[in-house]
Scaffold this motif. Structure first.
Motif, short mmCIF file in Angstrom:
data_model
loop_
_atom_site.label_atom_id
_atom_site.label_comp_id
_atom_site.label_asym_id
_atom_site.label_seq_id
_atom_site.Cartn_x
_atom_site.Cartn_y
_atom_site.Cartn_z
N GLU A 364 61.10 -49.57 -64.57
CA GLU A 364 59.90 -50.22 -64.31
C GLU A 364 58.93 -49.11 -63.51
OE1 GLU A 364 60.93 -54.87 -63.83
OE2 GLU A 364 60.98 -53.71 -62.06
N PRO A 365 57.72 -49.16 -63.64
CA PRO A 365 56.70 -47.96 -63.27
C PRO A 365 56.48 -47.96 -61.60
CG PRO A 365 55.34 -49.68 -64.46
CD PRO A 365 56.83 -50.08 -64.60
N PHE A 366 56.26 -46.89 -61.28
CA PHE A 366 55.79 -46.89 -59.85
C PHE A 366 55.14 -45.57 -59.81
CE2 PHE A 366 59.54 -44.34 -60.18
CZ PHE A 366 59.52 -43.28 -59.25
N TYR A 367 54.17 -45.49 -58.53
CA TYR A 367 53.62 -44.11 -58.29
C TYR A 367 53.95 -43.71 -56.73
CZ TYR A 367 50.07 -40.65 -57.53
OH TYR A 367 49.34 -39.47 -57.34
N GLN A 368 54.55 -42.53 -56.70
CA GLN A 368 54.81 -42.06 -55.35
C GLN A 368 53.69 -41.29 -54.99
OE1 GLN A 368 58.65 -42.07 -53.17
NE2 GLN A 368 58.22 -39.57 -53.13
N VAL A 369 53.07 -41.34 -53.86
CA VAL A 369 52.01 -40.41 -53.53
C VAL A 369 52.67 -39.20 -53.27
CG1 VAL A 369 50.60 -39.85 -51.43
CG2 VAL A 369 50.90 -42.42 -52.35
N SER A 370 51.88 -38.02 -53.82
CA SER A 370 52.44 -36.73 -53.79
C SER A 370 52.03 -35.89 -52.42
CB SER A 370 51.97 -35.98 -55.10
OG SER A 370 50.72 -35.69 -54.79
N GLU A 371 50.78 -36.34 -51.83
CA GLU A 371 50.24 -35.69 -50.63
C GLU A 371 51.46 -35.71 -49.65
OE1 GLU A 371 47.74 -33.96 -50.35
OE2 GLU A 371 47.87 -33.47 -48.10
N PRO A 372 51.82 -34.55 -49.09
CA PRO A 372 53.13 -34.60 -48.10
C PRO A 372 52.62 -35.37 -46.83
CG PRO A 372 52.53 -32.22 -49.13
CD PRO A 372 51.38 -33.24 -49.33
N ILE A 373 53.50 -35.91 -46.44
CA ILE A 373 53.53 -36.75 -45.21
C ILE A 373 53.47 -35.69 -44.03
CG2 ILE A 373 56.10 -36.53 -44.89
CD1 ILE A 373 56.05 -39.28 -43.66
N ARG A 374 52.55 -35.95 -42.88
CA ARG A 374 52.39 -35.10 -41.90
C ARG A 374 52.89 -35.65 -40.65
NH1 ARG A 374 46.82 -33.17 -43.75
NH2 ARG A 374 48.03 -33.20 -45.86
N ALA A 375 53.71 -34.66 -39.82
CA ALA A 375 54.01 -35.14 -38.43
C ALA A 375 52.91 -34.75 -37.62
CB ALA A 375 55.25 -34.42 -38.00
N ILE A 376 52.86 -35.55 -36.60
CA ILE A 376 51.55 -35.38 -35.49
C ILE A 376 52.21 -35.38 -34.13
CG2 ILE A 376 49.38 -36.12 -36.79
CD1 ILE A 376 49.59 -38.77 -35.62
N GLY A 377 51.80 -34.84 -33.26
CA GLY A 377 52.18 -34.81 -32.03
C GLY A 377 51.51 -34.01 -31.14
N HIS A 378 52.36 -33.49 -29.99
CA HIS A 378 51.42 -32.66 -28.78
C HIS A 378 52.46 -31.31 -28.94
CE1 HIS A 378 53.82 -33.40 -25.24
NE2 HIS A 378 53.76 -34.85 -25.91
N PRO A 379 51.84 -30.10 -28.21
CA PRO A 379 52.62 -28.94 -28.23
C PRO A 379 53.75 -29.00 -27.01
CG PRO A 379 50.19 -28.60 -28.23
CD PRO A 379 50.43 -29.86 -28.04
N THR A 380 54.70 -28.43 -27.29
CA THR A 380 55.87 -28.53 -25.98
C THR A 380 56.31 -26.80 -26.13
OG1 THR A 380 57.65 -29.09 -27.62
CG2 THR A 380 56.61 -30.66 -26.34
N GLU A 381 56.84 -26.48 -25.41
CA GLU A 381 57.57 -25.31 -25.30
C GLU A 381 58.13 -24.90 -26.54
OE1 GLU A 381 60.04 -22.84 -21.92
OE2 GLU A 381 58.33 -24.11 -21.50
N GLY A 382 58.86 -25.89 -27.19
CA GLY A 382 59.93 -25.69 -28.06
C GLY A 382 59.28 -25.66 -29.49
N GLY A 383 57.83 -26.18 -29.37
CA GLY A 383 57.33 -26.30 -30.65
C GLY A 383 56.14 -27.51 -30.56
N MET A 384 56.57 -28.82 -31.34
CA MET A 384 55.94 -29.97 -31.16
C MET A 384 56.69 -31.11 -30.80
SD MET A 384 53.33 -31.46 -34.02
CE MET A 384 54.23 -32.31 -35.15
N ALA A 385 56.04 -31.79 -29.97
CA ALA A 385 56.61 -33.23 -29.74
C ALA A 385 56.29 -34.22 -30.74
CB ALA A 385 56.65 -33.78 -28.34
N GLY A 386 56.78 -34.55 -31.86
CA GLY A 386 56.14 -35.17 -33.04
C GLY A 386 56.64 -36.59 -32.65
#
Ligand SMILES: *[C@@H]1O[C@H](CO)[C@@H](O)[C@H](O)[C@H]1NC(C)=O
Length: 507
Positions: A364-386
């Motif tokens: 059966e047909p389906f469409y999966q969105v191709s636009e990559p999911i994006r994590a959002i968060g705020h900066p921390t020392e180690g990178g991002m608190a997503g």
């Protein structure tokens, strides 16, 4: 006798009181303009400051078209029980008749690459004879649902949103529903709870109806067949879909909400073409080659598409009956067999891959969105608190991929607009969001307050101050319903905690 009469009188008096309160509430509703200030309470509500008054510049300040109304749909529990009595025996009859596959070690979570993908992992051990048994059971199950499918119960021509909640997820769901209503959507919502212990009368009977949502207790359908293995919460998603009233469904996790009126999903491509839409996860597929053998399919190339993030799914029960039934089979036999086969222990193993796998297996047909999911968060020392993930508009994605513009493979066409925010880790439950956790959305490393979502810098402006709107609803829920949720019993300071944060960052 006298006592009985007093009782009756008391009851009439109380009834009258309730009616008067409801009427007064109704009148106050009609005067309300801001969607952020709906108060589904019959008694005087604690005083919440309405920050919109302080900020006339706020674009979300205009009166919204917001007419909460009760859904007209009558839940056909008998129809659903009848279906379950036909369907459960099929799930049982075609059980994988072999031990669980043995996982040697967990598959690493490898980011999806549209170019030069990694090799497909193979980390399960399963005797060839067992693979053959599972393939036999799978084939027979698919044959039985193709030749003589059980009749699903749903109301033709209806659309709605389905979610699962209960316990500490219920406050999170209420916040998401209020975000949904801000978009102007009037779609009815069915919220599935595990059993009667999760039915919270005040929330289910008073708060949700004013958000055009209602609670449905799954065990009232499932428990009509005795002696079967208890279906666990993490298997619920396809069951909630099966036992919902709607023909066309947007499934939303309790912690996911749309930024845009989601009704358009049903009336535009790709849904009008394929009747099923899914969204991507960060990761490449980690399904075992053995799964494809069991499902009698070619092993697909690793650059075909991302794995699936199943916090949002759009599907038609009319066109995708077989997909839903096979998906339910994968989840029914998920903890013992299929979750492992489909993910091999990579991040988020569970129902996530069962929807697309089922659609592909039954063609059966389906469409999966191709636009990559994006994590959002705020900066921390180690990178991002997503702490949340953004998913994008399928119609705009479809328009691009129809023109062979694949941003996931490097096209520089402009990004589709953000459509959902899935605020999944940790949960934005006002009772726990300010306590120390692995990821702390409201705090910097030094313990000072921060906005939760400040990076990536190109994504945040696309979200139009949604974080502020989200905290507004978190505050409303914390303050208006502080004494109402079962899971908040005995807790204090929930409202004060959010208000303090709001005043520091948004007021
Ligand atoms: C999708 O459906 C619409 C409306 O039926 C049609 O106009 C369009 O050509 C279809 N597109 C594809 C790619 O199938």
């Amino acid at each position: 006798m006298v006592l009985a009469r007093m009782h009756t009188r008391l009851r009439s008096f109380l009834l009258a009181l309730v009616v008067v309160c409801l009427l007064m509430w109704g009148l106050s509703q009609m005067r309300e303009t801001a969607p952020g200030s709906v108060q589904p309470q019959a008694e005087p509500a604690p005083n919440v400051e309405h920050p919109e008054a302080e900020n006339p510049e706020d674009p979300h300040n205009e009166p919204a078209e917001y007419h909460p109304q009760k859904t007209e749909i009558v839940y056909d529990i008998e129809g659903h029980i009848k279906f379950w009595r036909q369907f459960q025996p099929l799930l049982a009859a075609h059980a994988p008749k072999c031990p669980s596959p043995v996982r040697v070690y967990n598959a690493p979570s490898i980011g999806f690459k549209a170019k030069d993908p990694e090799k497909r992992p193979e980390l399960l051990e399963m005797p060839a004879a067992d693979v053959a048994k599972m393939r036999e059971a799978h084939t027979q199950f698919v044959n039985s649902i193709s030749n003589d499918p059980p009749r699903l119960s749903y109301i033709s021509g209806t659309r709605g949103i389905v979610s699962t909640a209960g316990g500490s997820y219920l406050p999170v769901l209420v916040i998401s529903l209020r975000m949904l209503r801000k978009t102007g959507s009037m779609l009815p919502v069915e919220v599935f709870l595990a059993d009667n212990s999760e039915y919270e009368p005040y929330i289910c009977d008073v708060v949700l109806p004013f958000l055009n949502a209602r609670c449905i207790v799954l065990s009232r359908v499932l428990d009509n067949i005795r002696g079967i293995e208890k279906i666990q919460k993490y298997q619920f998603k396809p069951f909630a879909m099966l036992f919902s009233s709607f023909e066309e469904i947007l499934f939303l996790d309790a912690d996911s909400f749309p930024l845009v009126e989601p009704d358009v999903l049903f009336t535009t491509s790709p849904f009008v073409n394929d009747s099923m839409v899914t969204w991507p996860d960060f990761w490449a597929s980690s399904a075992s080659p053995m799964y494809y053998e069991i499902a009698s399919r070619e092993v697909p190339p690793m650059d075909l598409r991302q794995s699936t993030e199943s916090g949002e799914i759009v599907i038609s029960k009319r066109t995708h009956l077989k997909t839903l039934l096979l998906c339910t089979y994968y989840n029914y036999w998920g903890p013992s067999h299929y979750y492992r086969l489909l993910s091999q222990g990579a991040a988020g193993e569970g129902d996530k891959e069962t929807f697309v796998a089922a659609a592909e297996a039954v063609g059966e047909p389906f469409y999966q969105v191709s636009e990559p999911i994006r994590a959002i968060g705020h900066p921390t020392e180690g990178g991002m608190a997503g702490s949340a993930m953004v998913q994008f508009d399928p119609a705009e994605d479809f328009a691009l991929t129809q023109k062979e513009e694949w941003r996931v493979a490097g096209s520089h066409a402009p990004s589709p607009r953000p459509f959902f925010v899935h605020a999944n880790y940790p949960k934005f439950n006002p009772a726990t969001i300010f306590t120390e956790q692995e990821v702390n959305p409201p705090f910097n490393d030094d313990g000072s307050y921060t906005r939760a979502w400040t990076i990536p810098e190109d994504t945040i402006p696309q979200l139009n101050e949604i974080e502020r709107e989200y905290w507004r609803e978190i505050m409303w829920t914390a303050c208006e319903l502080e004494t109402r949720f079962q899971s908040w019993e005995g807790l204090t300071g929930i409202c004060d905690g959010v208000r303090d944060y709001w005043n520091a960052l948004f007021a």
